[in-house]
Write an enzyme that holds these catalytic residues in place. Sequence first.
Site, PDB file in Angstrom:
ATOM      1  N   ARG A  83      -8.258 -11.777   5.814  1.00  0.00           N
ATOM      2  CA  ARG A  83      -6.895 -12.153   6.241  1.00  0.00           C
ATOM      3  C   ARG A  83      -6.762 -12.007   7.750  1.00  0.00           C
ATOM      4  O   ARG A  83      -7.326 -11.086   8.344  1.00  0.00           O
ATOM      5  CB  ARG A  83      -5.859 -11.237   5.575  1.00  0.00           C
ATOM      6  CG  ARG A  83      -5.727 -11.466   4.103  1.00  0.00           C
ATOM      7  CD  ARG A  83      -4.791 -10.453   3.464  1.00  0.00           C
ATOM      8  NE  ARG A  83      -5.461  -9.760   2.373  1.00  0.00           N
ATOM      9  CZ  ARG A  83      -4.996  -8.686   1.755  1.00  0.00           C
ATOM     10  NH1 ARG A  83      -3.842  -8.160   2.103  1.00  0.00           N
ATOM     11  NH2 ARG A  83      -5.669  -8.136   0.776  1.00  0.00           N
TER      12      ARG A  83
ATOM     13  N   HIS B  37       0.826  -1.221   0.000  1.00  0.00           N
ATOM     14  CA  HIS B  37       0.000   0.000   0.000  1.00  0.00           C
ATOM     15  C   HIS B  37       0.854   1.263   0.000  1.00  0.00           C
ATOM     16  O   HIS B  37       0.379   2.337   0.384  1.00  0.00           O
ATOM     17  CB  HIS B  37      -0.909   0.078   1.257  1.00  0.00           C
ATOM     18  CG  HIS B  37      -2.042  -0.890   1.281  1.00  0.00           C
ATOM     19  ND1 HIS B  37      -2.552  -1.414   2.447  1.00  0.00           N
ATOM     20  CD2 HIS B  37      -2.782  -1.416   0.279  1.00  0.00           C
ATOM     21  CE1 HIS B  37      -3.545  -2.238   2.171  1.00  0.00           C
ATOM     22  NE2 HIS B  37      -3.709  -2.259   0.865  1.00  0.00           N
TER      23      HIS B  37
ATOM     24  N   GLU C  62      -4.635   5.899  -5.781  1.00  0.00           N
ATOM     25  CA  GLU C  62      -3.377   5.273  -6.185  1.00  0.00           C
ATOM     26  C   GLU C  62      -3.093   5.510  -7.671  1.00  0.00           C
ATOM     27  O   GLU C  62      -1.951   5.673  -8.070  1.00  0.00           O
ATOM     28  CB  GLU C  62      -3.417   3.775  -5.856  1.00  0.00           C
ATOM     29  CG  GLU C  62      -3.304   3.545  -4.351  1.00  0.00           C
ATOM     30  CD  GLU C  62      -3.826   2.193  -3.894  1.00  0.00           C
ATOM     31  OE1 GLU C  62      -5.057   2.003  -3.915  1.00  0.00           O
ATOM     32  OE2 GLU C  62      -3.003   1.338  -3.534  1.00  0.00           O
TER      33      GLU C  62
END
Length: 394
Positions: A241, A180, A382
């Site tokens: 996760r 990230h 991003e």
Amino acid sequence: MANKIMSINAGSSSLKFQLFGMPEEELLVKGLFERIGLEEEMGFSYSMKDEKVKTTIKGKTHEDAINFLLHFLLDRKILMSLQELAGVGHRVAHGGEDFKKSSLVNLEALKKIKDLGKLAPLHNPVNVVGIEALQKELPDCPQVAVFDTSYHQTMEAKNYVYPLPYRFYEEDSVRRYGFHGTSHQFVASEAASFLGKPLESLKIVSCHLGNGASICGIKDGKSVITSMGFTPLAGLMMGTRCGDIDPSIIPFLQKEKNLSADDMDKLMNGESGFKGITEFSSDTRDIISEAENGNERAQLALDMFTGRVKQTIGAYAAELDGLDVLIFTAGIGENSAIIRERICENMTFFGIQLDESQNQQGSMRISTEASKVEVLVVETNEELMIVRDTYNLI
Ligand code: ADP
């Protein structure tokens, strides 16, 4: 004039793109190809100005998608000719220790990205497919790789070496890399602009809370520590996760339940986190609403998640020797007032004081005037960061 830059984010069965006019950073069109390789057709959706379209097109491969995309850009006169494309920036998952910043893709860089597939077998190979498909169609157009890991290459060894036998770092590249990076770097720079202060003067903790989630401590404009590790499985609990657990649980469960290494990998990546605890969803929207209905497992999952984020903020503030700015970003960080509130509650001693109504409204600054720490909600982008890096490099 060649002044348009495209970002490409290739996944195993998807390919996202955004085209910007530079240097104005004007978004011209963005879109997504989905279900690539699953059937003879794939999904294609795009949006530009007021137009939003979702359709299917013929084709089975990433190359088919790129080929279609270039024709689409010309047919729709978004590009008058392919020469207008000054460069293409690709999101690449893993840059290992080779790439400390974004890089022009030449033969040597491409070989290194392929070799790093050993560290990111699900991601780097498919990123390479995107790069090669574009190279084939546009051999003269410069391409740039922007890595999820490179922003964290500024970490000191004490924060990236694992306390395993040192030879595993030397021989097998086992260390913390962090991910990230593009997002943490982008929101930190946006926060500094918003506050009108030099980025280098701020001690920042950036919380990227989405389906995947990580926290980054930033000082002097650089990543000092981050919660993801050798892989994006480490650190916080996430949608599916597990994040950090006692490592002994792994061999214990393998023996008790007769699970292979691959079974364990799947279980920790795909069946844990919010999904594993609630047993009904990995989506925090569902979990918040079930928690409000009294579902105890949903309440536990939220307590676990917000608690872990809070502990990490505290630890990183200690590492940074103070905290000026706390940033929330990504799907959960940008949209969930209740999760931001839960993370920040009882942090007054720490200099964090939320303004309840600003938080509810989702303003950019959600801390009170009296709060020593500025708490900001910053939308991540991003793709824009990839395009900026590409523009700067070419
Ligand atoms: P990814 O890691 O897939 O890019 P995103 O950053 O898009 O993830 O975040 C997805 C997560 O954001 C999901 O868990 C989703 O439930 C959560 N989310 C989106 N909107 C809200 C909301 N209003 N309240 C709570 N969670 C939300």
